[in-house]
Design a protein around this motif. Structure first.
Motif, PDB file in Angstrom:
ATOM      1  N   VAL A  85       0.841  -1.196   0.000  1.00 45.59           N
ATOM      2  CA  VAL A  85       0.000   0.000   0.000  1.00 45.59           C
ATOM      3  C   VAL A  85       0.878   1.248   0.000  1.00 45.59           C
ATOM      4  N   GLU A  89       0.823   3.846  -3.000  1.00 44.16           N
ATOM      5  CA  GLU A  89       0.406   5.187  -2.604  1.00 44.16           C
ATOM      6  C   GLU A  89       1.460   6.229  -3.009  1.00 44.16           C
ATOM      7  N   GLU A 166      -9.302   7.139  -8.982  1.00 37.50           N
ATOM      8  CA  GLU A 166      -9.555   6.495  -7.692  1.00 37.50           C
ATOM      9  C   GLU A 166      -8.999   5.081  -7.728  1.00 37.50           C
ATOM     10  N   VAL A 167      -8.194   4.770  -6.725  1.00 38.50           N
ATOM     11  CA  VAL A 167      -7.595   3.445  -6.631  1.00 38.50           C
ATOM     12  C   VAL A 167      -7.797   2.933  -5.204  1.00 38.50           C
ATOM     13  N   ASP A 168      -8.314   1.732  -5.093  1.00 37.67           N
ATOM     14  CA  ASP A 168      -8.457   1.090  -3.792  1.00 37.67           C
ATOM     15  C   ASP A 168      -7.126   0.417  -3.465  1.00 37.67           C
ATOM     16  N   LEU A 169      -6.311   1.115  -2.683  1.00 40.01           N
ATOM     17  CA  LEU A 169      -4.960   0.647  -2.379  1.00 40.01           C
ATOM     18  C   LEU A 169      -4.959  -0.720  -1.708  1.00 40.01           C
ATOM     19  N   PHE A 170      -5.905  -0.932  -0.808  1.00 40.51           N
ATOM     20  CA  PHE A 170      -5.937  -2.203  -0.092  1.00 40.51           C
ATOM     21  C   PHE A 170      -6.342  -3.358  -1.001  1.00 40.51           C
ATOM     22  N   LYS A 171      -7.224  -3.084  -1.967  1.00 40.95           N
ATOM     23  CA  LYS A 171      -7.600  -4.127  -2.931  1.00 40.95           C
ATOM     24  C   LYS A 171      -6.394  -4.481  -3.798  1.00 40.95           C
ATOM     25  N   GLU A 174      -4.091  -6.532  -1.695  1.00 41.36           N
ATOM     26  CA  GLU A 174      -4.665  -7.863  -1.465  1.00 41.36           C
ATOM     27  C   GLU A 174      -4.506  -8.752  -2.692  1.00 41.36           C
TER      28      GLU A 174
END
Length: 191
Positions: A85, A89, A166-171, A174
């Protein structure tokens, strides 16, 4: 000499290299964007190559600072997830630098410079893998091959993310962890 002036020059160079590429960027573009005289530029840097190398050195240093050592007595996967992440990020917060490194590296004028940059990253990942093997978190692997695979895969993943708002860092983290789980993790990885 002022640290603020040097930073202004570096920030301007980052923007110009990102937009124009290495070949298309001239020192005149950098100094105009930074709002400094040509002589001031040369107080800090000998050439645009030197500015570019400084930018890449900073990226490597920033990435090193973001990757935290893994404590095998704690949840290893959570720690690795946080490291991923943190790196993704960083790339998204520094999109101009990321574009330079990811999209402009094929330009022959600085292919050698970016090649050195990626070799440093491979070496950083290789040492991290060796440490993981030593700690018993990872099974024995060819760290050179796997380090190159990780850096290569990371480059491609970031290329796909860099233009998204938009980026889902945790996805992202994962998915990358799930990708690696069956390949390099020991069954007794401490999770």
């Amino acid at each position: 000499m002022s640290v603020q002036t040097k930073e202004r020059i570096l920030k301007a160079a980052e923007k110009e290299f990102s937009q124009r590429g290495f070949y298309g960027t001239q020192i005149s573009h950098i100094i105009q964007s930074a709002g400094v005289a040509r002589g001031t530029f040369y107080l800090y840097f000998k050439s645009k190559e030197e500015v570019f190398q400084e930018l890449l050195k900073r990226v490597v240093q920033d990435i090193r600072e973001r990757i935290k050592p893994v404590d095998p007595t704690k949840d290893v996967i959570s720690q690795v997830r946080q490291n991923i992440v943190s790196v993704v990020e960083y790339a998204l917060q520094n999109r101009d630098l990321a574009r330079i490194v990811l999209f402009r590296s094929c330009e022959p004028e600085y292919a050698k410079i970016t090649e050195c940059f990626f070799e440093e990253l491979v070496e950083l990942v290789k040492k991290t893998l060796e440490k993981g093997i030593e700690m018993g978190i990872l099974k024995p692997i060819d760290t050179e091959i796997i380090a190159r695979a990780i850096v290569g895969a990371g480059k491609e993943v970031l290329k796909g993310l860099i233009s998204k708002e938009e980026v889902d860092l945790f996805k992202v983290a994962e998915e990358l962890i799930n990708f690696c789980m069956g390949g390099i993790w020991n069954d007794n990885r401490g999770a």
